[in-house]
Write a protein that holds these residues in place. Sequence first.
Motif, mmCIF file in Angstrom:
data_model
loop_
_atom_site.group_PDB
_atom_site.id
_atom_site.type_symbol
_atom_site.label_atom_id
_atom_site.label_comp_id
_atom_site.label_asym_id
_atom_site.label_seq_id
_atom_site.Cartn_x
_atom_site.Cartn_y
_atom_site.Cartn_z
ATOM 1 N N PHE A 267 0.873 -1.251 0.033
ATOM 2 C CA PHE A 267 0.009 0.066 0.041
ATOM 3 C C PHE A 267 0.917 1.095 0.160
ATOM 4 C CE2 PHE A 267 0.489 -1.476 4.142
ATOM 5 C CZ PHE A 267 0.744 -0.558 4.913
ATOM 6 N N TRP A 268 0.303 2.350 -0.464
ATOM 7 C CA TRP A 268 1.012 3.706 -0.487
ATOM 8 C C TRP A 268 0.280 4.376 0.722
ATOM 9 C CZ3 TRP A 268 4.431 6.161 -3.647
ATOM 10 C CH2 TRP A 268 4.945 5.301 -4.554
ATOM 11 N N VAL A 269 1.269 5.302 1.446
ATOM 12 C CA VAL A 269 1.040 6.143 2.495
ATOM 13 C C VAL A 269 1.544 7.369 2.200
ATOM 14 C CG1 VAL A 269 2.950 5.250 3.718
ATOM 15 C CG2 VAL A 269 1.162 6.309 5.113
ATOM 16 N N LYS A 270 0.760 8.364 2.800
ATOM 17 C CA LYS A 270 1.200 9.965 2.584
ATOM 18 C C LYS A 270 0.614 10.692 3.303
ATOM 19 C CE LYS A 270 -2.460 11.331 -0.858
ATOM 20 N NZ LYS A 270 -2.566 12.484 -0.219
ATOM 21 N N THR A 271 1.022 11.961 3.804
ATOM 22 C CA THR A 271 0.484 12.726 4.508
ATOM 23 C C THR A 271 -0.714 13.391 3.749
ATOM 24 O OG1 THR A 271 2.417 14.328 3.814
ATOM 25 C CG2 THR A 271 2.203 13.631 6.162
ATOM 26 N N PRO A 272 -1.917 13.787 4.193
ATOM 27 C CA PRO A 272 -3.265 14.130 3.570
ATOM 28 C C PRO A 272 -2.782 15.526 2.567
ATOM 29 C CG PRO A 272 -3.750 13.707 5.944
ATOM 30 C CD PRO A 272 -2.313 13.735 5.763
ATOM 31 N N GLU B 194 5.450 7.376 0.385
ATOM 32 C CA GLU B 194 6.168 5.847 0.506
ATOM 33 C C GLU B 194 5.279 4.791 0.163
ATOM 34 O OE1 GLU B 194 7.993 5.309 4.579
ATOM 35 O OE2 GLU B 194 8.152 7.418 3.981
ATOM 36 N N GLN B 195 5.877 3.854 -0.212
ATOM 37 C CA GLN B 195 5.116 2.501 -0.152
ATOM 38 C C GLN B 195 5.485 1.496 0.687
ATOM 39 O OE1 GLN B 195 5.889 0.398 -3.949
ATOM 40 N NE2 GLN B 195 3.552 -0.068 -4.232
ATOM 41 N N LEU B 196 4.555 0.594 1.335
ATOM 42 C CA LEU B 196 4.978 -0.240 2.418
ATOM 43 C C LEU B 196 4.463 -1.431 2.003
ATOM 44 C CD1 LEU B 196 4.377 1.851 5.632
ATOM 45 C CD2 LEU B 196 6.382 1.705 4.519
ATOM 46 N N GLU B 197 4.949 -2.607 2.596
ATOM 47 C CA GLU B 197 4.427 -4.201 2.627
ATOM 48 C C GLU B 197 4.300 -4.592 3.780
ATOM 49 O OE1 GLU B 197 5.772 -8.326 0.680
ATOM 50 O OE2 GLU B 197 5.826 -6.601 -0.383
ATOM 51 N N ILE B 198 3.402 -5.497 4.080
ATOM 52 C CA ILE B 198 3.122 -6.190 5.399
ATOM 53 C C ILE B 198 2.803 -7.681 4.880
ATOM 54 C CG2 ILE B 198 1.659 -6.783 7.515
ATOM 55 C CD1 ILE B 198 1.435 -3.722 7.644
ATOM 56 N N ASP B 199 3.496 -8.632 5.653
ATOM 57 C CA ASP B 199 3.303 -10.090 5.151
ATOM 58 C C ASP B 199 3.091 -10.924 6.571
ATOM 59 O OD1 ASP B 199 4.263 -9.470 2.765
ATOM 60 O OD2 ASP B 199 6.455 -10.035 3.303
ATOM 61 N N TRP B 200 1.970 -11.942 6.534
ATOM 62 C CA TRP B 200 1.858 -12.673 7.762
ATOM 63 C C TRP B 200 1.484 -14.064 7.385
ATOM 64 C CZ3 TRP B 200 -1.092 -8.848 5.390
ATOM 65 C CH2 TRP B 200 -2.318 -9.330 4.997
ATOM 66 N N LYS B 201 1.354 -14.997 8.222
ATOM 67 C CA LYS B 201 1.280 -16.278 8.312
ATOM 68 C C LYS B 201 0.385 -16.880 7.376
ATOM 69 C CE LYS B 201 2.766 -20.420 10.819
ATOM 70 N NZ LYS B 201 2.966 -20.851 12.178
ATOM 71 N N TYR B 202 0.261 -18.068 6.958
ATOM 72 C CA TYR B 202 -0.649 -18.483 6.244
ATOM 73 C C TYR B 202 -1.759 -19.173 7.158
ATOM 74 C CZ TYR B 202 1.309 -23.202 7.506
ATOM 75 O OH TYR B 202 1.631 -24.240 8.284
ATOM 76 N N ALA B 203 -3.015 -19.608 6.523
ATOM 77 C CA ALA B 203 -4.084 -20.140 7.289
ATOM 78 C C ALA B 203 -4.837 -20.801 6.399
ATOM 79 C CB ALA B 203 -5.094 -19.086 7.946
#
Length: 632
Positions: free
Chosen positions: A179-184, A254-263
């Motif tokens: 996702f992208w994050v920025k100040t409004p 800026e652009q970020l990424e988050i990963d988490w465990k499978y289910a």
Amino acid sequence: MNKDLIYVISKENHSVEDLKSILTAHSEIKFVSLVGIDLSGNDTDEKIPMKIFLEDIGGFLKGAIQTDGSSVVLPGIASLNNAKVDMIADTEVNWFVDYNFELMDEETNKPVGTLRIPCFLIHEGKAVDSRHILKAATAYVKDSLLDSYKKNPELLASYGAKFEDVADVIATAATELEFWVKTPDETAEIQELSTSQVLQEQYWTRTKGAVRSALEETLLLMEAYGLEPEMGHKEVGGIKAHLSETGDLTHVMEQLEIDWKYADAVQAADNELFVRTLVKETFRRYGLDVTFLAKPIHGVAGSGEHTHLSIALKLNNGKRFNLYASTDNSFLSIYGYGSLMGILKNYEVINPIVSATNDSLRRLKPGFEAPVCIVTSLGHSVEVPSRNRTILLGVIRDLQNPLGTRFELRAPNPFTNTYLALAALFTTSMDGINYAIGNKKTEADLLAELSKAAGEETAYLEKDRAYRSEEDVFEDYTDEERSRLFGKAPATVYENIIAFDKYPEKLDVLKCGDVFSEKILNSFRTGVERRWLTEISSRIISNYADEIRSCKKLHCAERALDLDVANWQKVHALRQYLLKDTYSTKSLFTRVKDAISAGDYATVSELQVQMDAKIIELRDLYTSYKNNLLDV
């Protein structure tokens, strides 16, 4: 984190007695919300006071709540004169408590919580929601494999098991969220973002200030919810923020990424839906905007949501095997090869589900590590796992951990309906697996067929296509070669969705096991087409028009060079071609709108391709015009 809060009510605690005990002890949980997922992936959210829920928990779980089906995306199913949809709670998944950290309960001094209960949407006695479709797909996988084991018990020999030893077959999944994050209300120059991307100035660098705090709090909250985050990091897109006089960072982009465990697959899709809300709300508390658009900025990396899938075999003694992992020193097992071949062969009818919006197809362009071809990579040798990032469907293998063997589909984006995408992937997987088992194929047989050259005839895969490449798909093939070997990528939503008409035999694969019914597929298609046309007429053209009007004449006649005048004339001519009607001619925008009104989808599609190309041409021309002026 507040240790006194309860973040999740596990599926083991969904009895009436357990729920009453837990919720009575946590009076800060003030509301209940039943969460149904329509065919576009939208989730319902309503605030039902906890008092009402506690008075009749059993009734709620069995469908005491109804919704107006005409208000969600179920076209052709729930109409204005037949709109009632029952909401049946799913007691087989975890339920999350969504806390409003900006509203405190006066009695407990804890944030007010809402218990979100995933549910199924039932219309005229039949489930019509995305969650049920995925659940039906996982049941189809399980039933098909159990039936194969019963008829062919020798298939279990490599696992040291007999049919009576099998406890379960589990379809598992996981997603990654970019996702992208920025100040409004702040924007950044595309050239600046593009330069930073080429120089790789942002990828995996440190997060700072509010972005760091929001990211870290998100990961901590995910831990509290039992989502087991594995990593959060900066992605390739972004620019350096500015430091204000007060020490705060401004101009964040800026652009970020988050990963988490499978289910298991349904729980994995529920988890992803909740994480999106968690991310958006957490970053907002730090004064930051988050967008999950696939391609929010032209010319800069878009946001993907790589989707992982595998199938596990569980025995009564507790042992668990990854069915995709080879038991004979090959890249994959017969299930792995079969699954891979089933997805690739039928991907033309999966793609409309994975990439269902204008925005999603803008991301899938060469040059941004986004897949455009139906092709996989296994690796140059069994001993060296592949990490080819230019293909559509990658094989992820860990030689030290066979349980980690899985497929990574690189095409989805954060707005892909993960429930339907996974349902389509698992259903088409079984088409290939059934071929492999039914024809008693070995791992070597399937590897040879998957690796075939275009023009080579085989029993399952199409003669004129190739399906595997260990090369850089973007650099080592021409556009013509890519299209000939791996298929031509659709340029518009219409080009994508008409695959339902062009490949009826592949569409029939989606209908196996009653996973996707004809009615569901027609409803999904209608919703996709409506959104496509509405976005073009009411949003895309409007935004383009504003951009065109902002391309103003900047030079003074007395100081302009001939080149400046010529550059402006090119810009102005293109502005008029796009936007300006005359008595004798219609602008491109008007022709698009006329085609929409006439229901001429093919012409709308052709004109949309032209419109997007002309806008890019206009941007380039106007940039060249501005860059040659001294006084702007």
